[in-house]
Design an enzyme around this catalytic site. Structure first.
Site, PDB file in Angstrom:
ATOM      1  N   ASN A  60      -7.118  -4.544   5.435  1.00  0.00           N
ATOM      2  CA  ASN A  60      -7.662  -3.606   6.416  1.00  0.00           C
ATOM      3  C   ASN A  60      -8.283  -4.277   7.638  1.00  0.00           C
ATOM      4  OD1 ASN A  60      -7.437  -0.748   6.462  1.00  0.00           O
ATOM      5  ND2 ASN A  60      -8.392  -0.646   4.450  1.00  0.00           N
TER       6      ASN A  60
ATOM      7  N   ASP B 149      -3.967  -4.900   0.759  1.00  0.00           N
ATOM      8  CA  ASP B 149      -4.340  -4.320   2.048  1.00  0.00           C
ATOM      9  C   ASP B 149      -5.759  -4.776   2.369  1.00  0.00           C
ATOM     10  OD1 ASP B 149      -4.976  -2.803   4.229  1.00  0.00           O
ATOM     11  OD2 ASP B 149      -4.576  -0.859   3.313  1.00  0.00           O
TER      12      ASP B 149
ATOM     13  N   ASN C 195       0.877  -1.174   0.000  1.00  0.00           N
ATOM     14  CA  ASN C 195       0.000   0.000   0.000  1.00  0.00           C
ATOM     15  C   ASN C 195       0.914   1.223   0.000  1.00  0.00           C
ATOM     16  OD1 ASN C 195      -1.477   2.324   0.960  1.00  0.00           O
ATOM     17  ND2 ASN C 195      -3.092   0.955   1.648  1.00  0.00           N
TER      18      ASN C 195
ATOM     19  N   GLU D 125      -3.957   1.782  -3.122  1.00  0.00           N
ATOM     20  CA  GLU D 125      -4.190   3.185  -2.776  1.00  0.00           C
ATOM     21  C   GLU D 125      -3.308   4.098  -3.627  1.00  0.00           C
ATOM     22  OE1 GLU D 125      -5.447   5.701   1.203  1.00  0.00           O
ATOM     23  OE2 GLU D 125      -4.201   3.906   1.436  1.00  0.00           O
TER      24      GLU D 125
ATOM     25  N   ASN E 240       0.115   4.430  -0.458  1.00  0.00           N
ATOM     26  CA  ASN E 240      -0.479   5.676   0.051  1.00  0.00           C
ATOM     27  C   ASN E 240      -0.257   6.829  -0.923  1.00  0.00           C
ATOM     28  OD1 ASN E 240      -1.840   7.392   1.759  1.00  0.00           O
ATOM     29  ND2 ASN E 240      -0.139   7.670   3.167  1.00  0.00           N
TER      30      ASN E 240
ATOM     31  N   TYR F  43      -7.607  -3.835  -2.597  1.00  0.00           N
ATOM     32  CA  TYR F  43      -7.539  -2.840  -1.521  1.00  0.00           C
ATOM     33  C   TYR F  43      -8.912  -2.840  -0.853  1.00  0.00           C
ATOM     34  CZ  TYR F  43      -7.289   1.741   0.778  1.00  0.00           C
ATOM     35  OH  TYR F  43      -7.333   2.759   1.712  1.00  0.00           O
TER      36      TYR F  43
ATOM     37  N   HIS G 278       8.322  12.980  31.158  1.00  0.00           N
ATOM     38  CA  HIS G 278       9.585  13.252  30.468  1.00  0.00           C
ATOM     39  C   HIS G 278      10.081  14.685  30.656  1.00  0.00           C
ATOM     40  CE1 HIS G 278       7.437  10.087  28.019  1.00  0.00           C
ATOM     41  NE2 HIS G 278       8.561   9.450  28.334  1.00  0.00           N
TER      42      HIS G 278
ATOM     43  N   ASP H 260       2.820   4.788   4.922  1.00  0.00           N
ATOM     44  CA  ASP H 260       2.481   4.353   6.278  1.00  0.00           C
ATOM     45  C   ASP H 260       2.351   2.829   6.335  1.00  0.00           C
ATOM     46  OD1 ASP H 260       0.274   4.495   4.638  1.00  0.00           O
ATOM     47  OD2 ASP H 260      -1.131   4.957   6.252  1.00  0.00           O
ATOM     48  N   HIS H 261       2.538   2.163   5.200  1.00  0.00           N
ATOM     49  CA  HIS H 261       2.589   0.700   5.126  1.00  0.00           C
ATOM     50  C   HIS H 261       3.977   0.277   4.659  1.00  0.00           C
ATOM     51  CE1 HIS H 261      -1.918  -0.101   5.157  1.00  0.00           C
ATOM     52  NE2 HIS H 261      -1.855   1.206   4.992  1.00  0.00           N
TER      53      HIS H 261
ATOM     54  N   CYS I 268       5.231  17.745  29.762  1.00  0.00           N
ATOM     55  CA  CYS I 268       4.583  16.543  30.286  1.00  0.00           C
ATOM     56  C   CYS I 268       5.196  16.181  31.631  1.00  0.00           C
ATOM     57  CB  CYS I 268       4.702  15.381  29.299  1.00  0.00           C
ATOM     58  SG  CYS I 268       6.396  14.847  28.975  1.00  0.00           S
TER      59      CYS I 268
END
Length: 574
Positions: free
Chosen positions: A184, A182, A7, A34, A9, A141, A527, A300-301, A524
């Protein structure tokens, strides 16, 4: 034979050099999902790659959304190819056939399932012990089930049913079948970074479908010796195998997708939703390896690959679906009417009105609304300049080219005073209105009202910078003249300056009160690092509200390098 699925993207992942990217994967068949490209935005560099033949499926309802493509090396050219799962998009002789039983689907539903460009099927021949066998590759997909849209959940499950119907029909027709892409849905708790309760995890409808689609044990356990794996009873168990889990049944933290919004790839906090499924007999007899490639970035894959022991027999000629046969790439003469894209105008309007289905994450949804820059501009320009798509009696609005920001701070010297004037000349004209008698002022106002009113704001805001820059632009022969014209007059001799400064000061105070900038980020608690500002984009009572969270990437609670659970709303007025 090696096959890869990824994928990507967006097809822009390959813009740095698509041939180099394909070659680096080292596969005979490369299935990408995608692509986010429609046929009108597909350029020749992407469609026709030296050494490869490609096959695309496009979304027909939305631009910059969904889409899949299969790239095959010339040495692995298929002898048949088809777009979609239903057969309704096939209008050529190179079809694959074997569509299965569609009685459980309405004709309208079948059209919708194939309308988003989610499947491409290619059929290849391989050599097994001097015999030629057929292997069909289904590149899919699968839709994402948006929790806020029940209709998309139903759409996803129907797509699964259609995919299984087609894959099993082709298998029954005598061909081996590989389903990759993908999907999903993560199958088991081991395939998810945070499976939560195992009982609720297994109740997910998508996972229930995977349990029916996939064989639960090893391929050799499915039937007795000498029996055909394709003859297994459908109600007994699935006919396909997850090739990665076949070779790595207990590997932990093997994920293929991570959230880019939270930086989860840095902590490997993801899911495994990209697969290569193959029929049991093919896995048992010919698959030799399968694995994931988390080191490959750009999406992102990450890619997933599978290796078979049997070599491919290349077809002498690509099937008709091959992109090199498209008229826009084949060099064939086209009709003039093809360039008047009324259909394109409707697609652009529907893109603006219709809301896109949920994507992998919110960032993808925003990107879907903005396809590749060059293609998008080209498509919109074609609609705006085409006379055939404009209503009769309406004139096309001429768009002026956008200028440089610095040009607004420099005077424009021209003989045509009626069109553009230097900011200083306009300010002097405005100030001179205060010095003249009322009768004379009214006469000037009646003739120059339009010119002066349109430039008043610019003169008020930019008089001083314009004077400074203009004095530097003067040549040696006109320095003295320019100095006289550009030299600012003391405020005591010009009563109008006080009025301008007062307006400017009031405007400054107003904009400072409105544009006060982002609130100061707290640290935070764990940290002691500055937090990051986020905005709620999910529909509901908190939509649009801002909050602070730890700036580190998302990860498991046991990971000390991952973000802590710090959370704070931004108070109103800050």
């Amino acid at each position: 034979m090696k096959i890869v699925t990824w994928n990507i993207n967006g097809i822009r992942t390959f813009r740095g050099g698509i041939k180099q990217a394909l070659d680096s994967l080292g596969a005979d068949i490369i299935c990408v999902q995608e692509t986010k490209v429609t046929r009108d935005l597909l350029d020749e560099r992407t469609a026709i790659v030296d050494g490869y033949n490609s096959y695309f499926s496009y979304s027909r309802g939305r631009s910059g959304y969904s889409g899949v493509a299969t790239y095959c090396k010339d040495s692995a050219t298929p002898f048949a190819a088809e777009e979609g799962l239903t057969g309704l998009l096939t209008n050529h002789q190179g079809a694959i056939g074997c569509y299965g039983d569609h009685t459980k689907f309405s004709e309208e539903e079948l059209l919708l399932l194939d309308n988003e460009g989610r499947a491409v099927i290619t059929q290849h021949r391989v050599t097994v012990q001097d015999k030629v066998q057929t292997v069909t590759v289904i590149n899919v997909y699968c839709p994402r089930a948006d929790p806020e849209k029940p209709e998309r959940k139903h759409f996803k499950l129907q797509f699964y049913k259609l995919l299984q119907c087609r894959a099993e029909a082709i298998l029954k027709g005598g061909s081996h079948v590989i389903v990759c892409g993908d999907v999903n849905t993560s199958h088991r708790p081991i395939d998810h970074c945070d499976p939560c309760d195992a009982d609720d995890f297994g109740k997910n409808p998508g996972r229930k479908w995977l349990n029916r689609f996939l064989h639960s044990g090893k391929p050799e356990d499915e039937t007795g010796e000498g029996s055909d794996a394709s003859a297994t009873d459908l109600n007994h168990d699935g006919k396909f195998v997850d090739t990665f889990r076949h070779f790595h049944p207990t590997r932990m933290n093997a994920f293929t997708c991570w959230s880019t919004l939270t930086g989860a790839r840095q902590t490997n906090y993801g899911t495994r939703i990209d697969y290569i499924f193959a029929d049991c007999q093919l896995v048992r007899d010919h698959f030799v390896a399968a694995d994931i490639m988390p080191e490959v970035e750009g999406s992102d894959h990450c890619p997933v690959w599978g290796q078979l022991s049997c070599p491919i027999v290349s077809s002498s000629k690509p099937p008709p679906l091959c992109t090199r046969y498209l008229p826009e790439f084949a060099g064939k003469q086209q009709k003039l009417s093809r360039f008047f894209v009324k259909v394109g105008q409707k697609s652009v309007q529907s893109e603006q009105k219709d809301e896109l289905p949920g994507s992998q994450e919110e960032a993808e949804r925003r990107e879907n609304l903005n396809p590749s820059e060059a293609g998008n501009i080209c498509g919109k320009k074609r609609v705006l300049t085409s006379d055939s798509v404009l209503p009769k009696g309406k004139k096309t609005k001429t768009l002026k080219p956008q200028g440089n920001l610095l040009s607004f701070f420099k005077p424009k010297f021209t003989n045509d005073v009626t069109t553009t004037e230097a900011p200083v000349e306009l300010s002097e004209k405005i100030l001179s209105l205060d010095r003249k008698p009322p009768t004379q002022n009214s006469q000037i106002a009646s003739t120059d009202q339009e010119k002066v009113s349109t430039a008043t704001n610019r003169a008020q805001e930019h008089t001083a910078p314009a004077i400074f820059d203009s004095s530097q632009m003067c040549t040696s022969s006109t320095t003295e003249t320019c100095d006289k014209r550009m030299k600012p007059t003391p405020s005591t001799s010009q009563p109008g300056n006080g009025h301008l400064n007062a307006n400017k000061g009031a405007s400054l105070v107003f904009w400072k009160s409105v544009l006060h900038g982002p609130p100061q980020a707290p640290s935070c608690k764990v940290h002691r690092e500055p937090c990051v500002l986020r905005t709620v984009k999910k529909e509901g009572p908190n939509m649009g509200k801002q909050f602070f969270v730890c700036g580190r990437p998302q990860g498991h609670a046991s990971n000390a390098e991952a973000r802590c659970n710090f959370f704070a709303w931004v108070e109103k007025g800050k």
